[in-house]
Design an enzyme around this catalytic site. Structure first.
Site, short mmCIF file in Angstrom:
data_model
loop_
_atom_site.label_atom_id
_atom_site.label_comp_id
_atom_site.label_asym_id
_atom_site.label_seq_id
_atom_site.Cartn_x
_atom_site.Cartn_y
_atom_site.Cartn_z
N ARG A 97 41.92 40.90 57.13
CA ARG A 97 42.94 42.00 57.19
C ARG A 97 43.42 42.55 58.67
NH1 ARG A 97 40.52 45.11 51.82
NH2 ARG A 97 41.74 44.01 50.24
N GLY A 138 40.48 38.02 44.17
CA GLY A 138 39.62 37.69 45.00
C GLY A 138 38.63 36.30 44.66
N LYS A 182 37.41 38.75 31.04
CA LYS A 182 38.12 39.39 29.75
C LYS A 182 39.27 39.44 29.66
CE LYS A 182 34.09 42.87 29.71
NZ LYS A 182 33.64 44.26 29.87
N GLY A 202 44.55 44.44 43.21
CA GLY A 202 44.94 45.26 42.13
C GLY A 202 46.55 45.47 42.20
#
Length: 397
Positions: free
Chosen positions: A41, A351, A198, A374
């Site tokens: 980053r 990720g 999930k 996100g």
């Protein structure tokens, strides 16, 4: 999406002598001693900072780091290690400035790093008084932090409302371009790979993509729920039986559009979740009651690889098996290689996806690798990110 680009302002000479405030994403992992363990980053933020310096601007950069308590600065919250690394990459000292909200001294051709912005009271709630103070620090605001684009905070949203000029940095602009190319105006067929443990965490993404994509490849624990929806046995595999109805609805929504959710025809199973557990390939219909499904089988992998190679656009989020264990990594490797070999424009994010891309060394063969976890997922959900919304609103005047 129309936004003002900082690169255009620099090219037009409009940044010379101006105070430029860059919101970067410098939230890097650190060890217990505070040393940076992975600096992607920081390196990714350098082009925007260099662009501003080369244009003759007085440059201020800030970022959050970790999860500090607002109004209570602690040494572990400090961007000091980032300032040091940034200095090494830029080949100049980068002074770190604390307590900067009420004013910053910086000259054209200079760069300073403003201490952790999330320590400022009102940052996370996007406090208007704070946002106006931040806007007063600069002539040009630049958002170059896609990783925080899904949050409306004082340094990502409020400042863009009140700054004289609000623009997108090169990193953010590249994300906007890649997302537009993949989702708003894709070359068909558009294939999405959505995998994870999930269905519940990615149900809205699956529902949103089901309205747009030509093929929806599910993997990991999500695929097990879809196997149940297709009436197939999954043994003691990770799944969410209470979401079978939703999985069936996604399959039906795709079918109604002449699109499909390819259900695995073969799988790789084990009796235990362990790296050294013996792996067995079997037909999806033959999974035993004590089996764990840990990967897609070779026939399924070959079928999916052929579809990916024939795609026009690929969106990839998540490995299709437990790729950390070599015995259950072949499915993810086959997908990764197919994405790499496909002539399709590909965008990948998340990720675990980035870890798989790194494991198989295909970074250069993916069209665009998204840096925001996100934020990338919210884009796939069809949401408009706050940072995009305010920048496009400001560009529209």
């Amino acid at each position: 999406m129309n936004v003002l680009r900082f690169s255009d302002l620099c090219a037009q000479g409009k940044a010379a002598g101006q105070r430029v405030f860059i919101r970067a994403d410098l939230n890097v992992p650190q060890d217990d001693a505070g040393n940076i363990t992975e600096d992607t980053r920081v390196r990714a933020s350098v082009p925007c900072i260099r662009m501003a310096l080369d244009a003759g601007a007085a440059v201020m950069v800030t970022s959050h780091l970790g999860r500090p308590t607002e109004g209570a600065f602690k040494p572990e919250d400090s961007l000091a290690p980032v300032a040091k690394r940034l200095g090494e990459l830029l080949g100049r000292e980068v002074p770190l400035v604390a307590n900067w909200v009420d004013g910053v001294q910086v000259q054209p051709g200079q760069v300073v790093l403003l201490e952790n912005c999330r320590v400022n009271k009102g940052e996370k709630k996007n406090d208007e008084a704070l946002a106006k103070k931040l806007a007063a620090l600069c002539d040009i605001y630049v958002n170059d932090a896609f990783g925080t684009a899904h949050r409306a905070e004082a340094t990502t949203y409020g400042i863009a409302q009140f700054a004289k000029t609000a623009s997108a940095g090169p990193l953010l602009a590249a994300e906007i371009d890649a997302i537009t190319k993949a989702l708003a105006s894709p070359k068909r067929p558009l294939i999405a790979i959505v995998a994870g443990s999930k269905v519940s965490t990615k149900l809205t993404i699956l529902q949103s993509l089901a309205k747009n994509v030509d093929g929806l490849v599910v993997g990991g624990g999500i695929a097990n729920t879809f196997l149940l929806a297709a009436g197939l046995p999954i043994g003691k595999s990770l799944a969410e039986p209470d979401l079978v109805g939703e999985a069936k609805a996604v399959i039906e929504a795709m079918k109604a559009r002449g699109a499909e959710v390819p259900i695995p025809e073969d799988v790789v199973t084990a009796k235990a979740f362990a790296a050294d557990a013996p792996a067995t390939v079997k037909a999806a219909a033959d999974v035993a009651a004590d089996d764990l499904i840990l990967d897609i089988g070779p026939k399924t992998a070959a079928r999916l690889a052929a579809q990916l190679k024939a795609a026009g656009t690929i969106v990839w989020n998540g490995p299709v098996g437990v790729f950390e264990f070599d015995a259950f990594a072949k499915g993810t490797e086959a997908i990764a290689r197919a994405v790499a070999e496909s002539s399709a424009f590909s965008i990948a994010g998340g990720g675990d996806t980035l870890a798989a891309i790194a494991k198989y060394g295909i970074e250069k063969d993916v069209g665009y690798i998204s840096t925001g976890g996100g934020a990338f997922l919210e884009v796939l959900e069809g949401k408009t990110l706050p940072a995009f919304e305010i920048l496009s609103r400001r560009a529209a005047g």
